[in-house]
Design a protein around this motif. Structure first.
Motif, PDB file in Angstrom:
ATOM      1  N   CYS A 100       8.930  39.217  23.025  1.00  0.00           N
ATOM      2  CA  CYS A 100       8.566  40.010  21.938  1.00  0.00           C
ATOM      3  C   CYS A 100       9.573  41.263  22.015  1.00  0.00           C
ATOM      4  O   CYS A 100       9.478  41.875  22.859  1.00  0.00           O
ATOM      5  CB  CYS A 100       7.219  40.149  21.946  1.00  0.00           C
ATOM      6  N   CYS A 103       6.773  44.463  21.750  1.00  0.00           N
ATOM      7  CA  CYS A 103       6.028  45.057  22.873  1.00  0.00           C
ATOM      8  C   CYS A 103       6.638  44.492  24.121  1.00  0.00           C
ATOM      9  O   CYS A 103       5.971  44.975  25.285  1.00  0.00           O
ATOM     10  CB  CYS A 103       4.575  44.533  22.448  1.00  0.00           C
ATOM     11  N   HIS A 122       1.296  34.839  19.258  1.00  0.00           N
ATOM     12  CA  HIS A 122       1.553  36.101  19.724  1.00  0.00           C
ATOM     13  C   HIS A 122       1.789  36.891  18.143  1.00  0.00           C
ATOM     14  O   HIS A 122       0.966  37.917  18.038  1.00  0.00           O
ATOM     15  CB  HIS A 122       2.768  36.555  20.450  1.00  0.00           C
ATOM     16  N   HIS A 129       5.039  41.782  14.924  1.00  0.00           N
ATOM     17  CA  HIS A 129       6.010  41.762  16.081  1.00  0.00           C
ATOM     18  C   HIS A 129       6.873  40.450  16.090  1.00  0.00           C
ATOM     19  O   HIS A 129       6.634  39.634  15.167  1.00  0.00           O
ATOM     20  CB  HIS A 129       5.166  41.475  17.377  1.00  0.00           C
TER      21      HIS A 129
HETATM   22 ZN   LIG Z   1       4.620  41.807  20.991  1.00  0.00          ZN
END
Ligand SMILES: [Zn+2]
Length: 153
Positions: A100, A103, A122, A129
């Protein structure tokens, strides 16, 4: 191919009538344990390394025999050398890495559907994201697959 047992002792080269000369030879081996498979001997490190690669072995064993004046072996030294890249990786399936970019969470997958499920979950848990997908190949290492989420949106 199953690794053969250690063949007999290496034939000494030209006998030298001086004290303490050394004979060096190389074995390919699969571990540093006592009960390891060894294959060889080889006269050069390069030969042993290429054989280790074929067998999927990760170590070389360098033997040094210190020969006394009566051609008797005074001392045996052996040194394990771990090969820089474990050859077994050559036989591993290519992996998919998801990461990702928002994050930093990441995961490794065997199949693209697993990568997609991971990304779906996710993105569901963390809205907006952005997941990037990387393919790991033997030749190129990690390579990004561009636009993969756009394609399956
Ligand atoms: Zn993420």
């Amino acid at each position: 191919m199953a690794p053969a047992k250690t063949r007999g002792a290496i034939t000494p080269g030209a006998k030298q009538k001086r004290m303490g000369y050394k004979e060096t030879f190389w074995m390919a081996c699969d571990s540093t344990e006592q009960l390891r498979a060894e294959y060889g001997p080889f006269h050069t490190r390069a030969e042993a390394e290429s054989e280790a690669g074929k067998l999927g072995f990760s170590y070389l064993l360098r033997y040094e025999h210190v020969i006394g004046e009566n051609d008797d072996i005074k001392e045996v030294r052996c040194i394990f050398i771990e090969l820089p890249e474990p050859p077994r990786q050559l036989y591993m399936a290519e992996k998919l890495h998801t990461r990702c970019s928002t994050c930093g969470a990441s995961a490794v997958h065997d199949y693209s559907w697993q990568a997609e499920v991971w990304a779906d979950i996710h993105e569901f848990e963390h809205s907006r994201h952005r997941i990037r997908l990387f393919e790991q190949t033997r030749a190129d290492g990690l390579k990004e697959v561009p636009g993969w989420r756009d394609a399956c949106a």
